[in-house]
Design a protein around this motif. Structure first.
Motif, PDB file in Angstrom:
ATOM      1  N   GLY A 288       0.783  -1.219   0.000  1.00  0.00           N
ATOM      2  CA  GLY A 288       0.000   0.000   0.000  1.00  0.00           C
ATOM      3  C   GLY A 288       0.814   1.268   0.000  1.00  0.00           C
ATOM      4  O   GLY A 288       0.324   2.307  -0.406  1.00  0.00           O
ATOM      5  N   VAL A 289       2.050   1.179   0.455  1.00  0.00           N
ATOM      6  CA  VAL A 289       2.811   2.418   0.590  1.00  0.00           C
ATOM      7  C   VAL A 289       4.244   2.302   0.083  1.00  0.00           C
ATOM      8  O   VAL A 289       5.057   3.177   0.336  1.00  0.00           O
ATOM      9  CB  VAL A 289       2.865   2.866   2.067  1.00  0.00           C
ATOM     10  N   TRP A 290       4.560   1.221  -0.621  1.00  0.00           N
ATOM     11  CA  TRP A 290       5.935   1.017  -1.064  1.00  0.00           C
ATOM     12  C   TRP A 290       6.388   2.151  -1.976  1.00  0.00           C
ATOM     13  O   TRP A 290       5.714   2.504  -2.914  1.00  0.00           O
ATOM     14  CB  TRP A 290       6.050  -0.312  -1.806  1.00  0.00           C
ATOM     15  N   GLY A 291       7.522   2.670  -1.699  1.00  0.00           N
ATOM     16  CA  GLY A 291       8.058   3.738  -2.527  1.00  0.00           C
ATOM     17  C   GLY A 291       7.624   5.125  -2.096  1.00  0.00           C
ATOM     18  O   GLY A 291       8.044   6.105  -2.686  1.00  0.00           O
ATOM     19  N   ALA A 292       6.731   5.233  -1.084  1.00  0.00           N
ATOM     20  CA  ALA A 292       6.311   6.564  -0.646  1.00  0.00           C
ATOM     21  C   ALA A 292       7.458   7.248   0.083  1.00  0.00           C
ATOM     22  O   ALA A 292       8.113   6.647   0.913  1.00  0.00           O
ATOM     23  CB  ALA A 292       5.101   6.448   0.272  1.00  0.00           C
ATOM     24  N   VAL A 293       7.716   8.496  -0.242  1.00  0.00           N
ATOM     25  CA  VAL A 293       8.797   9.259   0.376  1.00  0.00           C
ATOM     26  C   VAL A 293       8.204  10.523   0.996  1.00  0.00           C
ATOM     27  O   VAL A 293       7.425  11.219   0.370  1.00  0.00           O
ATOM     28  CB  VAL A 293       9.864   9.657  -0.672  1.00  0.00           C
ATOM     29  N   VAL A 294       8.569  10.816   2.256  1.00  0.00           N
ATOM     30  CA  VAL A 294       8.009  11.970   2.954  1.00  0.00           C
ATOM     31  C   VAL A 294       8.617  13.285   2.358  1.00  0.00           C
ATOM     32  O   VAL A 294       9.842  13.388   2.243  1.00  0.00           O
ATOM     33  CB  VAL A 294       8.345  11.842   4.458  1.00  0.00           C
ATOM     34  N   ASP A 295       7.649  14.162   2.355  1.00  0.00           N
ATOM     35  CA  ASP A 295       7.915  15.592   2.245  1.00  0.00           C
ATOM     36  C   ASP A 295       7.086  16.252   3.323  1.00  0.00           C
ATOM     37  O   ASP A 295       5.865  16.257   3.278  1.00  0.00           O
ATOM     38  CB  ASP A 295       7.528  16.103   0.856  1.00  0.00           C
ATOM     39  N   VAL A 296       7.780  16.798   4.336  1.00  0.00           N
ATOM     40  CA  VAL A 296       7.063  17.197   5.574  1.00  0.00           C
ATOM     41  C   VAL A 296       6.081  18.334   5.316  1.00  0.00           C
ATOM     42  O   VAL A 296       4.964  18.345   5.817  1.00  0.00           O
ATOM     43  CB  VAL A 296       8.059  17.617   6.690  1.00  0.00           C
ATOM     44  N   GLY A 297       6.516  19.291   4.499  1.00  0.00           N
ATOM     45  CA  GLY A 297       5.622  20.418   4.234  1.00  0.00           C
ATOM     46  C   GLY A 297       4.338  19.967   3.569  1.00  0.00           C
ATOM     47  O   GLY A 297       3.243  20.402   3.930  1.00  0.00           O
ATOM     48  N   GLY A 298       4.444  19.074   2.582  1.00  0.00           N
ATOM     49  CA  GLY A 298       3.261  18.572   1.912  1.00  0.00           C
ATOM     50  C   GLY A 298       2.361  17.797   2.850  1.00  0.00           C
ATOM     51  O   GLY A 298       1.131  17.883   2.770  1.00  0.00           O
ATOM     52  N   GLN A 299       2.957  17.025   3.764  1.00  0.00           N
ATOM     53  CA  GLN A 299       2.173  16.260   4.735  1.00  0.00           C
ATOM     54  C   GLN A 299       1.343  17.182   5.612  1.00  0.00           C
ATOM     55  O   GLN A 299       0.140  16.977   5.800  1.00  0.00           O
ATOM     56  CB  GLN A 299       3.118  15.426   5.610  1.00  0.00           C
ATOM     57  N   LEU A 300       1.979  18.219   6.146  1.00  0.00           N
ATOM     58  CA  LEU A 300       1.259  19.137   7.036  1.00  0.00           C
ATOM     59  C   LEU A 300       0.168  19.897   6.294  1.00  0.00           C
ATOM     60  O   LEU A 300      -0.935  20.094   6.815  1.00  0.00           O
ATOM     61  CB  LEU A 300       2.251  20.114   7.673  1.00  0.00           C
ATOM     62  N   LEU A 301       0.464  20.317   5.084  1.00  0.00           N
ATOM     63  CA  LEU A 301      -0.539  21.035   4.297  1.00  0.00           C
ATOM     64  C   LEU A 301      -1.707  20.125   3.929  1.00  0.00           C
ATOM     65  O   LEU A 301      -2.864  20.551   3.927  1.00  0.00           O
ATOM     66  CB  LEU A 301       0.102  21.613   3.035  1.00  0.00           C
ATOM     67  N   GLY A 302      -1.415  18.858   3.622  1.00  0.00           N
ATOM     68  CA  GLY A 302      -2.480  17.915   3.316  1.00  0.00           C
ATOM     69  C   GLY A 302      -3.412  17.718   4.490  1.00  0.00           C
ATOM     70  O   GLY A 302      -4.647  17.672   4.336  1.00  0.00           O
ATOM     71  N   ILE A 303      -2.857  17.590   5.687  1.00  0.00           N
ATOM     72  CA  ILE A 303      -3.678  17.463   6.898  1.00  0.00           C
ATOM     73  C   ILE A 303      -4.526  18.714   7.096  1.00  0.00           C
ATOM     74  O   ILE A 303      -5.714  18.631   7.428  1.00  0.00           O
ATOM     75  CB  ILE A 303      -2.770  17.221   8.126  1.00  0.00           C
ATOM     76  N   LEU A 304      -3.926  19.886   6.885  1.00  0.00           N
ATOM     77  CA  LEU A 304      -4.650  21.144   7.070  1.00  0.00           C
ATOM     78  C   LEU A 304      -5.820  21.261   6.091  1.00  0.00           C
ATOM     79  O   LEU A 304      -6.921  21.692   6.462  1.00  0.00           O
ATOM     80  CB  LEU A 304      -3.693  22.325   6.896  1.00  0.00           C
ATOM     81  N   VAL A 305      -5.598  20.857   4.840  1.00  0.00           N
ATOM     82  CA  VAL A 305      -6.675  20.911   3.844  1.00  0.00           C
ATOM     83  C   VAL A 305      -7.858  20.062   4.285  1.00  0.00           C
ATOM     84  O   VAL A 305      -9.011  20.498   4.292  1.00  0.00           O
ATOM     85  CB  VAL A 305      -6.170  20.437   2.468  1.00  0.00           C
ATOM     86  N   MET A 306      -7.587  18.827   4.673  1.00  0.00           N
ATOM     87  CA  MET A 306      -8.661  17.910   5.035  1.00  0.00           C
ATOM     88  C   MET A 306      -9.376  18.340   6.306  1.00  0.00           C
ATOM     89  O   MET A 306     -10.605  18.257   6.413  1.00  0.00           O
ATOM     90  CB  MET A 306      -8.099  16.505   5.184  1.00  0.00           C
ATOM     91  N   ALA A 307      -8.619  18.808   7.298  1.00  0.00           N
ATOM     92  CA  ALA A 307      -9.222  19.211   8.566  1.00  0.00           C
ATOM     93  C   ALA A 307     -10.112  20.442   8.404  1.00  0.00           C
ATOM     94  O   ALA A 307     -11.237  20.487   8.926  1.00  0.00           O
ATOM     95  CB  ALA A 307      -8.126  19.482   9.600  1.00  0.00           C
ATOM     96  N   THR A 308      -9.624  21.454   7.684  1.00  0.00           N
ATOM     97  CA  THR A 308     -10.416  22.680   7.527  1.00  0.00           C
ATOM     98  C   THR A 308     -11.653  22.448   6.664  1.00  0.00           C
ATOM     99  O   THR A 308     -12.721  23.003   6.930  1.00  0.00           O
ATOM    100  CB  THR A 308      -9.562  23.799   6.906  1.00  0.00           C
TER     101      THR A 308
END
Length: 434
Positions: free
Chosen positions: A158-178
């Motif tokens: 399900g997640v093989w090859g996924a690489v973090v980008d911290v800024g994108g992660q935080l912005l993605g959470i913010l989009v969904m939460a708001t």
């Protein structure tokens, strides 16, 4: 040369395939059962709590919007952290992250059982989801390493090859939460309320920033070039739309059975069994159809079933016999079973084989996002009607019409995903990443 134990404890996948020769069949089966059970409890906790919502409302005095957050706090955190947890497992070790996930999920579950009010329950549900996000994708990666056949790897991971980008992660959470906050609060206080407008504006800005960050970072959380493949994009959107319909239906249906019809939680659970039955019966049939004729027939058939269920639901009234609702639920559940396997097949086939794991993980995240939005949107629609003192079946009717609209969109995307233009885009994106 055999891979060292340090390689595996670090979570990095070596070129050789150790599990193939070093694990007995009994050990493989034990690992498979453990991983499947972990995925099962995550899935149950995302939908099973629906049956407890009326009891939560009565015993804790929770409002409809708070009931929505009981569901969405879990789904939002789960969807937001799934890719991050998979990447952490690749970097820090799958056993370590999986064990931490079990610990956090168990702790969150224990705290949920002693929650004294809606706010505490919502917070502990979020803690559950943090643990759950470490179980689902990591379990898939463990299964893949245990059963290293290339074909199974493409389907299971399900997640093989996924690489973090911290800024994108935080912005993605913010989009969904708001976005969820704006929808849920709007259903309770009106969509012209200042908090709703401010939340929507923040969400829009966060989405724009997310796209900008992902386009200009060397290691994006989500490579936006994937969406140039029409089949892949269609599968992702269908995943969101299908689970919006299904989770929204389950949220409203549970309240209908217990609050409007006065059924007990046990009776309500029995009445929703045909939903699961429709899913279970038609999913393997759909899998065979996808294998023989491609995903388009299954997507279109699922859209038709969902539309039939939606039309039936719009005709519910105070004196409608119970069997009628059960039959409508069977169509909705059947639509989920028919369409779900086609989603994964289309997402994976719409990307190069080397990217199939990432494609499957994005489709999985789309399902979680859809669940969250479905509860928020259909719940807000119901709350708006109940606030104006409409009968329950009248208050729920706009939500049922939304399900019909979602079904039509799924059918259209199913047709588009199998077109010659879609296949051409698939070929181009395969060339880009090869």
């Amino acid at each position: 040369m055999p891979a060292s134990s340090d390689q595996f404890s670090s979570g990095r996948m070596p070129d050789v395939r150790p599990s193939e020769g070093r694990l007995s069949n009994r050990r493989r089966t034990s690992i498979l059962i453990t991983c499947c059970l972990s995925i099962f409890i995550v899935m149950v906790d995302s939908t099973g709590v629906n049956l407890a919502l009326p009891s939560i409302s009565r015993e804790m005095g929770a409002s409809t919007s708070q009931l929505q957050w009981v569901i969405d706090a879990y789904l939002l955190v789960l969807a937001s952290l799934m890719l991050l947890s998979g990447s952490m497992a690749d970097r820090l070790g799958r056993r370590r992250i999986f064990s931490l996930g079990l610990l956090l999920f168990g702790l969150g579950s224990a705290l949920c059982s002693v929650a004294t009010g809606p706010a505490m329950l919502i917070a502990t549900r979020a803690l559950q989801a943090i643990g759950g996000s470490m179980l689902n994708p990591v379990a898939m990666a463990i299964i893949t390493n245990t059963y290293p056949d290339a074909r199974r790897r493409a389907r299971a991971i399900g997640v093989w090859g996924a690489v973090v980008d911290v800024g994108g992660q935080l912005l993605g959470i913010l989009v969904m939460a708001t976005l969820s906050f704006a929808i849920i609060t709007g259903g309770e206080q009106g969509f012209d309320h200042i908090q709703v407008l401010a939340s929507a504006a923040i969400g829009a800005l966060a989405l724009a920033a997310f796209i900008l960050v992902e386009r200009h970072t060397a290691e994006p959380l989500l490579d936006l070039r994937y969406f140039r493949s029409v089949p892949f994009s269609a599968a992702t959107v269908v995943a969101v739309l299908l689970f919006m319909a299904f989770s929204g239906f389950m949220f409203v249906a549970t309240l209908y059975l217990q609050d409007d019809l006065g059924k007990s939680p046990l009776h309500a659970g029995l009445l929703t069994m045909p939903i699961a039955l429709g899913n279970a019966l038609l999913a393997p049939v759909s899998g065979r159809i996808v294998g023989r004729r491609g995903p388009r027939p299954s997507m279109v058939a699922g859209a038709v079933a969902l539309a039939v269920g939606g039309v039936m639901l719009t005709l519910l009234g105070p004196s409608t016999p119970l069997w009628y609702f059960v039959l409508a639920g069977f169509f909705v559940g059947g639509a989920n079973g028919v369409t779900n396997s086609a989603i994964t097949s289309t997402a994976v086939s719409g990307m190069p084989a080397a990217r199939s794991g990432v494609a499957a993980s994005i489709a999985s995240t789309g399902r979680q996002v859809g669940q969250s939005l479905g509860v928020a949107i259909l719940g807000a629609s119901l709350n708006t009607g109940l606030t104006s003192h409409a009968a329950f079946t009248d208050a729920a009717r706009p939500g049922w019409f939304m399900i019909i609209g979602l079904a039509l969109a799924i059918g259209a995307l199913g047709v588009i995903s199998g077109s010659s233009r879609a296949r051409d885009s698939e070929a181009r994106i395969t060339g880009t990443f090869s």
